[in-house]
Design an enzyme around this catalytic site. Structure first.
Site, short mmCIF file in Angstrom:
data_model
loop_
_atom_site.label_atom_id
_atom_site.label_comp_id
_atom_site.label_asym_id
_atom_site.label_seq_id
_atom_site.Cartn_x
_atom_site.Cartn_y
_atom_site.Cartn_z
N LYS A 262 0.89 -1.17 0.00
CA LYS A 262 0.00 0.00 0.00
C LYS A 262 0.93 1.22 0.00
O LYS A 262 1.43 1.63 1.04
CB LYS A 262 -0.88 -0.02 1.26
CG LYS A 262 -2.21 0.68 1.12
CD LYS A 262 -2.14 2.14 0.79
CE LYS A 262 -1.77 3.01 1.97
NZ LYS A 262 -1.50 4.42 1.61
N GLU B 167 9.36 1.51 11.08
CA GLU B 167 10.42 2.51 10.93
C GLU B 167 9.73 3.86 11.01
O GLU B 167 8.97 4.22 10.11
CB GLU B 167 11.13 2.37 9.57
CG GLU B 167 11.80 1.04 9.35
CD GLU B 167 13.05 0.82 10.19
OE1 GLU B 167 13.46 1.74 10.93
OE2 GLU B 167 13.61 -0.28 10.10
N GLU C 239 9.04 16.28 15.25
CA GLU C 239 9.58 16.12 13.91
C GLU C 239 8.86 17.09 12.97
O GLU C 239 7.64 17.04 12.86
CB GLU C 239 9.36 14.68 13.45
CG GLU C 239 9.99 14.40 12.13
CD GLU C 239 9.82 12.95 11.70
OE1 GLU C 239 8.70 12.43 11.81
OE2 GLU C 239 10.82 12.34 11.27
N CYS D 266 13.73 10.80 7.49
CA CYS D 266 13.50 10.43 8.89
C CYS D 266 14.76 10.55 9.72
O CYS D 266 14.72 10.91 10.88
CB CYS D 266 12.97 9.01 8.95
SG CYS D 266 13.99 7.88 7.98
#
Ligand code: NAD
Length: 504
Positions: free
Chosen positions: A182, A257, A390, A291
């Site tokens: 997906k 992750e 973040e 990331c």
């Protein structure tokens, strides 16, 4: 460079192109033009894709091949994809705004090299592991088989659509699983193309299925589907928590992750020319949308002002512009929503007392596309929102420290623990700081070094499990211990624990 007309892409389910009336429109973040339309999959399409993957898995068309046969086909797929590298680069760049240099070297270059790495692992992985013969309680030999899990679901983000999906598809296929992907709703094109290349180069139909669609519909169904044995997810920590909940219903294996808030720790003996370039490279590459980006520069208090001045001077040379220009250093961010979110973080930092030393807004002279200037925030305290959350944009926070211990404490004072860098002329000091930092990757005098030979993943809320590395297939196999009795007779066995009077 190939130019792409507005084209329609279908899903790939069981080797068939599947369409829907409902489509998603892919927008180029650099100029807001329409790149493509894509069939929008729903939970029903996920069900069909899982059924196709399950039936192919059970047929043995892929799972029954020897690991060496799988390796050979995977290498052929990587080679064919490499022949179409320009189209793959264009598909990545036009949907996620990566510059052509990054898309070529990192987004697609790493992806294909890493797919070959997983092919090599299929060849070398020990799928059958004999254990030592034992004589107690009776002579016996055990053998551990590492078996594929069955159907693996892979849910990917938009920032590295091909690379981060192949980090899941590669080891899953090498181990003999079937996969349903997906992709992110903004960036499904490169993976649809890759799956087409894979089927044209020997991957049996139904082994790799790609269903673009919304996370809350298609993604959530994949994460909770009873016939999916494992979910491999890359994305935000917030959605990672959701995935864990969804997977718990049928106790699936999960690798996550997730996000990061990477510290770049500059020690007082650092080569400042290198540290300045390295910290900027660590933060602003791909507009800060990685990331493992180093978004917190942690610098000695006595060097803070000089370091900030040098950062500003160097960052002013960063060329912001069209991603397809080989001279562009930094392109746009992914979409208008993310652009607004980044700018609001900068406003919040100002309100909390940080100084905007460079940038802070949209760049002058660019009227279309979702651009944010390279932004340096000085005098940031690690308790400020901008240092804790973040941002996923080109925003570097500079934080001062007084002692090396304090630098490490600031680095570790985060809910995240994905990656860090340390800048020093002294390898022993660098290694000591690396030991103390709670992150899955630590780079000494470098940043963004993704080496397929070593595991990648996060401490704390940056994730669960590891991708890449020599043990990557462990995450896509399960152990079956098979015990073979060698004693050859009833009397040699400890049956009398239960049956001592059986013959009376
Ligand atoms: P996101 O979490 O919003 O979306 C990721 C994927 O999850 C998308 O495919 C989305 O459709 C899907 N999704 C959303 N809601 C879902 C749900 N309820 N159920 C199932 N699937 C759902 O993340 P994003 O904004 O696309 O990506 C950015 C994030 O990814 C950042 O936090 C970044 O740090 C992280 N990231 C982590 C790594 C890593 O390796 N640790 C790498 C790249 C990006």
């Amino acid at each position: 460079m190939t130019s792409i007309d507005v084209q329609h892409y279908s899903m790939l389910i069981g080797g068939e192109r599947v369409d829907t009336d409902d489509t998603m429109t892919i927008i180029n973040p650099a100029d807001e033009s329409v790149v493509a339309t894509v069939a929008k999959g729903t939970a029903t399409h996920i069900d069909a894709a899982v059924a196709a993957a399950k039936s192919t898995f059970e047929s043995g068309a892929w799972s029954g091949k020897t690991p060496q046969e799988r390796a050979q086909i995977m290498r052929a797929i990587a080679a064919a994809a490499n022949d179409q590298v320009e189209e793959l680069v264009e598909l990545e760049m036009s949907a996620n705004g990566a510059t052509v240099r990054q898309a070529t070297g990192f987004h697609v270059g790493y992806a294909l090299a890493h797919f070959n790495f997983f092919a090599d692992l299929a060849d070398t992985y020990q799928f059958v592991r004999p254990a030592p013969v034992v004589s107690f309680p009776a002579l016996a030999q055990s053998v551990v088989h590492r078996e594929p899990l069955g159907v693996v679901g892979a849910i990917a983000p938009w920032n590295f659509p091909l690379l981060l999906t192949l980090w899941k598809v590669g080891p899953a296929l090498a181990a003999g699983n079937s996969v349903v992907v997906k992709p992110d709703e903004h960036t499904p094109l490169s993976m649809l193309k890759f799956a087409e290349i894979a089927e044209a180069n020997g991957l049996p139909r139904g082994v790799l299925n790609v269903v673009p669609g919304d996370g809350r519909d298609a993604g959530a169904r994949l994460a909770s589907h009873p016939d999916v044995a494992k979910i491999a997810f890359t994305g935000s920590t917030q959605i990672g928590r959701e995935i864990m909940k969804l997977a718990s219903g049928t106790v699936k294996e999960v690798t996550l992750e997730l996000g990061g808030k990477g510290p770049s720790i500059v020690l007082d003996d650092a080569d400042l020319d290198m540290a300045v370039d390295g910290v900027l490279y660590g933060c602003f590459t791909y507009s800060g949308q990685i990331c493992e980006s180093g978004t917190r520069a942690i610098v000695p208090r006595e060097l803070h002002d000089e370091f900030v001045s040098r950062l500003i001077e160097r960052a002013k040379t960063i060329v912001v512009g069209a991603p397809d220009d080989w001279d562009t250093d930094m392109g746009p961010v992914i979409n208008a929503k993310q652009q607004a979110r980044i700018l609001s973080y900068i406003d919040g930092a100002k309100a909390e007392g940080a100084t905007v030393a460079l940038g802070g807004g949209k760049p002058d002279g660019i009227d279309r596309g979702f651009y944010v200037e390279p932004t340096i925030l000085a005098n940031v305290d690690n308790s400020m929102t901008v240092a804790r959350e973040e941002i996923f944009g080109p925003v570097l926070s500079v934080i001062a420290y007084d002692t090396e211990d304090e630098a490490v404490a600031i680095a570790n004072d985060s809910e995240y623990g994905l990656a860090a860098s340390v800048w020093t002329r002294d390898n022993a000091r660098g290694l000591a700081v690396a030991d103390a930092v709670q992150c899955g990757s630590v780079w000494i005098n470098d940043a963004h070094q993704i080496n397929a030979q070593v595991p990648f993943g996060g401490y704390k809320q940056s994730g669960i499990g590891r991708e890449l590395g020599p043990d990557a297939l462990d995450e896509y196999t399960q152990a079956k211990a098979v015990h073979l009795d060698l004693s050859g007779g009833r009397d040699a066995k400890p049956y009398d624990i239960l049956l001592s009077h059986a013959d009376d």
